[in-house]
Design an enzyme around this catalytic site. Structure first.
Site, PDB file in Angstrom:
ATOM      1  N   GLU A  44      -6.300   8.266 -10.597  1.00 26.27           N
ATOM      2  CA  GLU A  44      -5.758   7.575 -11.761  1.00 26.27           C
ATOM      3  C   GLU A  44      -6.103   8.309 -13.060  1.00 26.27           C
ATOM      4  O   GLU A  44      -6.793   7.789 -13.934  1.00 26.27           O
ATOM      5  CB  GLU A  44      -6.229   6.125 -11.759  1.00 26.27           C
ATOM      6  CG  GLU A  44      -5.696   5.380 -10.534  1.00 26.27           C
ATOM      7  CD  GLU A  44      -6.184   3.951 -10.425  1.00 26.27           C
ATOM      8  OE1 GLU A  44      -6.903   3.486 -11.333  1.00 26.27           O
ATOM      9  OE2 GLU A  44      -5.861   3.292  -9.429  1.00 26.27           O
TER      10      GLU A  44
ATOM     11  N   ASN B 258     -16.024  11.984 -15.678  1.00 29.24           N
ATOM     12  CA  ASN B 258     -15.236  11.053 -14.881  1.00 29.24           C
ATOM     13  C   ASN B 258     -15.240  11.303 -13.384  1.00 29.24           C
ATOM     14  O   ASN B 258     -15.108  10.369 -12.602  1.00 29.24           O
ATOM     15  CB  ASN B 258     -13.772  11.072 -15.353  1.00 29.24           C
ATOM     16  CG  ASN B 258     -13.639  10.649 -16.800  1.00 29.24           C
ATOM     17  OD1 ASN B 258     -14.269   9.690 -17.218  1.00 29.24           O
ATOM     18  ND2 ASN B 258     -12.833  11.369 -17.562  1.00 29.24           N
TER      19      ASN B 258
ATOM     20  N   HIS C 107      -1.931 -11.253  -2.096  1.00 29.02           N
ATOM     21  CA  HIS C 107      -2.819 -10.247  -2.663  1.00 29.02           C
ATOM     22  C   HIS C 107      -4.139 -10.263  -1.915  1.00 29.02           C
ATOM     23  O   HIS C 107      -4.785 -11.311  -1.801  1.00 29.02           O
ATOM     24  CB  HIS C 107      -3.075 -10.496  -4.151  1.00 29.02           C
ATOM     25  CG  HIS C 107      -3.931  -9.440  -4.784  1.00 29.02           C
ATOM     26  ND1 HIS C 107      -5.090  -9.722  -5.467  1.00 29.02           N
ATOM     27  CD2 HIS C 107      -3.798  -8.093  -4.826  1.00 29.02           C
ATOM     28  CE1 HIS C 107      -5.629  -8.598  -5.922  1.00 29.02           C
ATOM     29  NE2 HIS C 107      -4.864  -7.594  -5.537  1.00 29.02           N
ATOM     30  N   HIS C 108      -4.540  -9.110  -1.380  1.00 31.23           N
ATOM     31  CA  HIS C 108      -5.825  -8.935  -0.717  1.00 31.23           C
ATOM     32  C   HIS C 108      -6.636  -7.902  -1.482  1.00 31.23           C
ATOM     33  O   HIS C 108      -6.388  -6.702  -1.349  1.00 31.23           O
ATOM     34  CB  HIS C 108      -5.639  -8.440   0.725  1.00 31.23           C
ATOM     35  CG  HIS C 108      -5.117  -9.455   1.670  1.00 31.23           C
ATOM     36  ND1 HIS C 108      -4.624  -9.132   2.928  1.00 31.23           N
ATOM     37  CD2 HIS C 108      -5.005 -10.797   1.566  1.00 31.23           C
ATOM     38  CE1 HIS C 108      -4.227 -10.230   3.541  1.00 31.23           C
ATOM     39  NE2 HIS C 108      -4.446 -11.258   2.733  1.00 31.23           N
ATOM     40  N   GLU C 109      -7.568  -8.329  -2.294  1.00 32.73           N
ATOM     41  CA  GLU C 109      -8.514  -7.397  -2.897  1.00 32.73           C
ATOM     42  C   GLU C 109      -9.707  -7.279  -1.957  1.00 32.73           C
ATOM     43  O   GLU C 109     -10.432  -8.248  -1.732  1.00 32.73           O
ATOM     44  CB  GLU C 109      -8.968  -7.866  -4.269  1.00 32.73           C
ATOM     45  CG  GLU C 109     -10.010  -6.967  -4.922  1.00 32.73           C
ATOM     46  CD  GLU C 109      -9.604  -5.497  -4.894  1.00 32.73           C
ATOM     47  OE1 GLU C 109     -10.299  -4.704  -4.229  1.00 32.73           O
ATOM     48  OE2 GLU C 109      -8.584  -5.142  -5.521  1.00 32.73           O
TER      49      GLU C 109
ATOM     50  N   HIS D 113      -2.942  -0.414  -2.995  1.00 32.93           N
ATOM     51  CA  HIS D 113      -3.458   0.139  -4.246  1.00 32.93           C
ATOM     52  C   HIS D 113      -4.863   0.702  -4.019  1.00 32.93           C
ATOM     53  O   HIS D 113      -5.616   0.202  -3.184  1.00 32.93           O
ATOM     54  CB  HIS D 113      -3.490  -0.931  -5.335  1.00 32.93           C
ATOM     55  CG  HIS D 113      -2.151  -1.183  -5.949  1.00 32.93           C
ATOM     56  ND1 HIS D 113      -1.939  -1.204  -7.309  1.00 32.93           N
ATOM     57  CD2 HIS D 113      -0.940  -1.417  -5.387  1.00 32.93           C
ATOM     58  CE1 HIS D 113      -0.664  -1.443  -7.562  1.00 32.93           C
ATOM     59  NE2 HIS D 113      -0.040  -1.586  -6.408  1.00 32.93           N
ATOM     60  N   GLU D 114      -5.178   1.743  -4.794  1.00 35.32           N
ATOM     61  CA  GLU D 114      -6.451   2.472  -4.682  1.00 35.32           C
ATOM     62  C   GLU D 114      -6.636   3.143  -3.321  1.00 35.32           C
ATOM     63  O   GLU D 114      -7.729   3.590  -2.994  1.00 35.32           O
ATOM     64  CB  GLU D 114      -7.670   1.571  -4.974  1.00 35.32           C
ATOM     65  CG  GLU D 114      -7.761   1.077  -6.393  1.00 35.32           C
ATOM     66  CD  GLU D 114      -6.967  -0.210  -6.605  1.00 35.32           C
ATOM     67  OE1 GLU D 114      -6.407  -0.383  -7.702  1.00 35.32           O
ATOM     68  OE2 GLU D 114      -6.917  -1.040  -5.666  1.00 35.32           O
TER      69      GLU D 114
ATOM     70  N   GLU E 227       0.023   2.628  -4.854  1.00 30.38           N
ATOM     71  CA  GLU E 227      -0.308   2.968  -6.235  1.00 30.38           C
ATOM     72  C   GLU E 227      -0.693   4.448  -6.265  1.00 30.38           C
ATOM     73  O   GLU E 227       0.139   5.295  -6.514  1.00 30.38           O
ATOM     74  CB  GLU E 227      -1.444   2.091  -6.741  1.00 30.38           C
ATOM     75  CG  GLU E 227      -1.784   2.326  -8.193  1.00 30.38           C
ATOM     76  CD  GLU E 227      -3.046   1.603  -8.612  1.00 30.38           C
ATOM     77  OE1 GLU E 227      -3.092   1.127  -9.750  1.00 30.38           O
ATOM     78  OE2 GLU E 227      -3.986   1.519  -7.799  1.00 30.38           O
TER      79      GLU E 227
ATOM     80  N   GLU F 246      -0.763  -0.234 -15.548  1.00 35.25           N
ATOM     81  CA  GLU F 246      -1.941  -0.996 -15.971  1.00 35.25           C
ATOM     82  C   GLU F 246      -2.773  -0.232 -16.997  1.00 35.25           C
ATOM     83  O   GLU F 246      -3.401  -0.839 -17.874  1.00 35.25           O
ATOM     84  CB  GLU F 246      -2.797  -1.364 -14.763  1.00 35.25           C
ATOM     85  CG  GLU F 246      -3.384  -0.173 -14.028  1.00 35.25           C
ATOM     86  CD  GLU F 246      -4.149  -0.586 -12.775  1.00 35.25           C
ATOM     87  OE1 GLU F 246      -4.311  -1.788 -12.536  1.00 35.25           O
ATOM     88  OE2 GLU F 246      -4.583   0.317 -12.032  1.00 35.25           O
TER      89      GLU F 246
END
Length: 704
Positions: A172, A194, A414-416, A484-485, A503, A509
């Site tokens: 990202e 970073n 949504h599954h985080e 995502h991620e 993603e 975002e």
């Protein structure tokens, strides 16, 4: 489907050295030569239109705890050549049909002293080269650990590159444009501040890497079919301008655990003197296996809205309460907890989004923050794990499902995972069954934070295998996945088309986290999208984030016309209208394009393209004679010139043009746009202004 396979076709000329083999692409645009050096090191080089684009480059693998790695002392014991030509039909995509046409050379090598064998397989298309390592079943090479892969890509000069720094845990980043010789200096600050793994080289970059030579040749380096292997980065020797593969290590520092028979992913080199051909290439998909899902009727493109942007901007929250009840009162005891008053996933708010979706023709509503656990994860414990089935008190799972169903709308789960992948795997069957029981057929999964167990990286072999497991398990339940991620895609959506989005790059975002470069979306299709579609979440109409949340001073570096164009230029079968209903209601005329634009296509024409500067694409909506055009522009204003020769001859069309106003600018006047209608045919031409950070979008509807 037309499928021609002629084994042992002579496709290469044998030189005076027995080990040197030459392979040509089907129409002769490319020539690849394989040879062994005097010490038995395998090498290759690549020419495009008689011009060298990859100089002689070494191949091989360094093994751990092994006196002899798979690097040299090889002899050629066999070569096989073939040609392959088929046309296959994707479940969803930019086109109705994809041609897969290549010539192949498979070189079997035997290592003197160990009698171990490997096969290096080359496939040469009219858009580039793919090669991989294969390890046949054999007595002397069964189990082995990769210390490092040593595939080289020797460049012919100090090319211009569009790159992001090497990082084992995130992609990202904004892209940097520089000469190869400048990467070391420019990455120094990003590397120390970073990059999550400080032992990675400051000259390391991620793929897909886009390059341009001084004489106008475009080169793209990536990988295809990343399965049961570590994700590849590239480390640059900036004295010799040579990239070498650098695999993501696991918690022990190992790069891969292999058992023969097996093989590596494909290493890909796309080349063209026309940037549009890089965007149009389907080579990455063609290097993946055909679909393993026999019945794909349940896999459908989706246009959706969501309870998401209001959380990203800070207007509302994921957590039901700020009291951390699962820590203070006992698990799931919310009886004494005081609601935060900002929880976005509450019944009334979700119904508002469902109503908006139904009124405007959207397929689904994504709801984040519906389940217990966010207050612990954000407040107390970075190791908190979710169970994926327990809703907050103000989220009525069954009631909202029935309400959405009555409106003809689906809800997206949504599954985080909070990076706790073992926990997710333990709960996966129960979580997927919960989805099916409650009418969910798509899930957005997230892997925010450090991977647990500690020390594993987001892109090492172990976690790559987890992502693959989640996709295949979802297919068992007929569930579509938007990860995502997770690791960047490498064309695996051909094999598992239920992977309808990822993603794996800097998405919208970040416009609420301080912004992205205004030309970011002119680079992503040349880099991240080479491996598959991105859930970029376009469609933001309010650029001043402080109007959503006074404490957030971020600015979206884009015009409204640019946001509309993204639905065409950033291909995905999963497209979100990311802003809130309130902001769309302020601009109903511009919002009309988002309502009208398709998400599945039968034809795509890349009209103009230059990485970092501009992209113009025309796409034909599947099952119709209607077209949509999108143009995104970088920081320099320009006039885009296109003709409409892609339209069917003899037909008449009505074109609605959504464009930047004359004084539009991504920073100072982003909401300035014009809308006009004109009649067009295949003979029509258009000159259209694109503002800094701007663009235009056109809907073209056949008139009867």
């Amino acid at each position: 489907m037309k499928n021609l396979f002629f084994a042992s076709l002579i496709l290469f000329a044998v030189s005076t050295i027995a080990e040197a083999q030459q392979l040509k692409s089907p129409e002769g645009k490319f020539v690849m030569e394989f040879s062994l050096q005097n010490d038995g090191t395998p090498t290759y080089n690549l020419k495009y239109k008689n011009k060298e684009v990859v100089k002689t480059s070494k191949l091989g693998l360094e093994l751990k705890d092994d006196k002899k790695s798979l690097l040299n002392n090889f002899t050629v014991v066999d070569t096989k050549t073939s040609t392959f030509d088929e046309t296959w039909k994707p479940v969803w995509g930019e086109v109705d049909n994809i041609r897969n046409h290549y010539n192949e050379l498979a070189v079997t090598l035997n290592q003197k002293g160990t009698e171990r064998q490997i096969v290096i397989r080359f496939r040469l298309f009219e858009d580039g080269l793919g090669f991989r390592y294969e390890f046949p079943a054999q007595k002397n090479l069964t189990y082995f650990v990769i210390k490092e892969e040593r595939s080289q890509f020797a460049m012919t000069g100090d090319h211009t590159a569009f790159w992001i720094p090497g990082d084992y845990d995130t992609q990202e980043y904004d892209y940097t444009k520089s000469k190869l010789s400048e990467i070391r200096g420019l990455s120094e600050k990003a590397y120390t501040a970073n990059v999550s793994q400080k032992n990675f080289s400051p000259t390391g970059v991620q793929t897909s890497l886009m390059l341009k030579t001084n004489d106008g040749i475009y080169i793209n380096l990536h990988e295809a079919a990343l399965i049961n292997y570590s994700c590849m980065h590239l480390n640059l020797d900036d004295k010799n301008m040579t990239f070498t593969s650098w695999l993501t290590p696991d918690a022990k520092g190992d790069k891969g655990y292999m058992q023969a028979p097996s093989h590596s992913p494909w290493r890909t080199i796309m080349v063209s003197d026309d940037a549009r051909e890089i965007l149009a290439s389907k080579m990455t998909y063609n290097l993946n296996d055909p679909s393993k899902i026999d019945n794909t009727s349940w896999i459908k493109p989706v246009k959706y809205i969501g309870v998401w942007w209001e959380m990203i901007t800070g207007k509302s929250s994921w957590s039901y309460t700020n009291d951390f009840p699962t820590v203070q009162l006992g698990v799931s005891d919310f009886s004494k907890a005081k609601p935060s008053g900002t929880h976005g996933a509450n019944n009334a708010n979700v119904k508002k989004y469902i109503d908006f979706a139904a009124a405007n023709g959207f397929d689904a509503v994504l709801v984040e923050g519906w389940n217990e656990g966010w207050e612990d994860w954000f407040g107390h414990s970075k190791d908190y794990v979710f169970d994926f089935v327990t809703p907050y008190p103000d989220f009525d799972v069954k009631g909202l499902h029935e309400y959405a169903k009555s409106k003809g709308v689906k809800i997206i789960m949504h599954h985080e995972t909070s990076g706790s992948v073992r926990n997710y795997e333990r709960h996966m069957d129960k979580a997927y069954q919960f989805m099916k029981d409650n009418g969910y057929d798509a899930v957005k999964s997230g892997y925010v934070g450090d991977i647990l167990p500690r020390g594993e990286n987001h892109y090492d072999q172990w976690i790559v295998n987890h992502y693959q497991y989640a996709i295949e398990k979802a297919a068992d339940y007929k569930i579509m996945v938007n990860a995502h991620e997770a690791v960047r895609p490498t064309g695996i959506a051909r094999t598992y088309p239920n992977l309808i989005g990822n993603e794996a790059a800097r998405g919208t975002e970040y416009q609420a986290f301080g912004g992205s470069k205004p030309n970011h979306v002119t680079v992503l299709p040349f880099t991240r999208l080479i491996g598959g579609p991105m859930d970029y979440t376009p469609g933001i109409f309010e650029m001043d984030i402080s109007k959503m949340n006074p404490d957030n001073k971020s600015h979206v570096n884009s015009t409204i016309a640019n946001q509309l164009a993204l639905y065409v230029t950033m291909y995905s079968p999963l497209q979100m209208a990311a802003d809130t209903p309130e902001n769309y209601n302020r601009f109903p005329d511009a919002f009309q394009f988002i309502k009208d634009v398709a998400v599945d296509w039968s034809e795509s024409k890349y009209i103009e393209a230059e990485p970092g500067d501009f992209i113009t694409v025309a796409r034909k909506a599947k099952g119709t004679n209607n077209w949509f055009v999108g143009n995104v522009n970088g920081e320099t204003p320009r006039t885009s010139n296109i003709d409409f020769s892609f339209l069917e001859k003899g037909k008449k069309y009505s074109a609605t043009i959504y464009a930047d106003a004359k004084d539009a600018h991504y920073k100072t006047n982003p909401q300035a746009y014009t809308i006009k209608k004109i009649a067009v045919t295949s003979k029509s031409k258009l000159s259209q202004l694109s503002a800094p950070g701007g663009g235009y979008a056109i809907s073209i509807i056949e008139t009867k």
